[in-house]
Design an enzyme around this catalytic site. Structure first.
Site, PDB file in Angstrom:
ATOM      1  N   TYR A 156      93.644  -8.776 -28.000  1.00 23.87           N
ATOM      2  CA  TYR A 156      92.255  -9.201 -27.790  1.00 23.87           C
ATOM      3  C   TYR A 156      92.072  -9.617 -26.338  1.00 23.87           C
ATOM      4  CZ  TYR A 156      87.725 -11.262 -28.991  1.00 23.87           C
ATOM      5  OH  TYR A 156      86.391 -11.545 -29.067  1.00 23.87           O
ATOM      6  N   GLY A 180      82.206  -1.637 -29.947  1.00 22.23           N
ATOM      7  CA  GLY A 180      83.512  -1.573 -30.587  1.00 22.23           C
ATOM      8  C   GLY A 180      84.219  -0.281 -30.259  1.00 22.23           C
TER       9      GLY A 180
END
Length: 331
Positions: free
Chosen positions: A53, A238
């Site tokens: 992340y 995304g």
């Protein structure tokens, strides 16, 4: 109290552990303490555990982008909430039994809201809403195109678009998703492929499509761009394709047709808004959740001690809903 920590980055169910840690203590002035009632396991949380992340804090670290909690005690000067109020936390590290945060970090939710739904209010609903409002000035009856339409955000886009009088063209990988999306209010459902632009044009009856929401990236972004009217906007939020190559759009779409490409991240979307406006945004969402207009399915609920099992379940394909964890007993 119990908290989930990771001491290394790796396979989520192997690196995440439920540990006993000291309680958060008493609140200082301007602080609020709340019990965490439930939190969902989101794809970003799984990526966080893997070290993939964008945020990669020093270890050990506590995951958790969202949760719902009940206020236990407030510090001096706090006036926005009182003990017993339900809240969501705008900050991270929520995989714990109890949190101590600044008053400015929380948003109050209405009493009586379904707690499982409230646990999922923080991220996906405002993501769907702001992508529909922040990039293109859409009018009732306008078309919105999106891929990954059967994702959690995609389903919310369908419902929120319907509330705003917008029409949606929903792209998925398999026709088996059509019935569920139609039941939510999808106007058109299509299977992704090389002929997507022609299929979109036919479905829209020649009307211009000016906004496309992209959760897949890679070649899929280019297929959305080709389906837009000149000057249209592709908003990427995304990368389900996980190709490592980012978005792939032919330069001709950008130069000759003026297609615009932008990205959306909720933190950036909220950063330009005042705390008052952020709370109003969540108030609007909470009303719709409480009325049953915005609902997200839940497949299973685990206690915090079973965080490894919960993480394994959250990574399975073809789930019917979110995986929730309850740190302080079942809700």
């Amino acid at each position: 109290m119990k908290r989930v920590d990771i001491s290394s980055y790796g396979i989520p169910e192997e690196v995440a552990r439920c540990v006993d840690v000291p309680d958060v203590g008493r609140p200082a002035a301007g602080e609020v303490i709340f019990d965490v009632l439930a939190f969902p396991i989101n794809p970003a949380d799984v990526m966080f555990c893997r070290g993939a992340y964008r945020i990669k804090p020093p270890l050990p670290a506590t995951p958790g982008a969202e949760c719902v909690g009940r206020v236990v005690v407030v510090g001096e000067g706090v006036s926005y909430v009182s003990p017993g109020d339900l809240v969501i936390n705008l900050q991270r590290e929520n995989w714990a039994q109890r949190r101590r945060v600044k008053e400015s970090d929380i948003v109050r939710l209405p009493a009586g809201i379904d707690l499982r739904q409230a646990a999922m209010v923080r991220i996906n609903p405002p993501t769907a809403l702001l992508m529909l409002t922040d990039f293109v000035d859409l009018k009732p009856r306008d078309w919105v195109l999106q891929n990954a339409a059967n994702s959690a955000v995609g389903k919310l886009v369908i419902r929120l678009a319907k509330m705003r009088g917008l029409r949606t063209i929903n792209v998925v990988r398999r026709e088996e998703s059509f019935a569920e999306l139609k039941a939510l209010g999808a106007d058109v459902c299509l299977v992704d492929g090389p002929d997507l632009a022609a299929s979109v044009a036919s479905a829209a009856g020649g009307a211009p499509v000016t906004l496309a929401l992209d959760a897949v990236a890679g070649e899929a972004t280019g297929r959305l761009a080709a389906a837009l009217a000149d000057g249209g906007t592709v908003c990427n939020y995304g990368a389900m394709a996980a190709t490592g190559n980012g978005v792939n759009i032919p330069y001709s779409e950008l130069i000759y047709r003026g297609i615009k490409v932008t990205g959306f991240m909720l933190g950036r979307g909220l950063a330009g808004r005042s705390l008052s406006d952020i709370r109003k945004l969540y108030d609007e969402i909470a009303v719709q959740v409480q009325a049953g207009a915005l609902q997200a399915p839940v497949e299973a609920v685990y206690p915090i001690d079973d965080i490894a099992a919960a993480l394994m379940h959250a990574q399975r394909g073809a789930r019917s809903g979110k995986i929730l964890v309850t740190p302080n007993g079942m809700v």
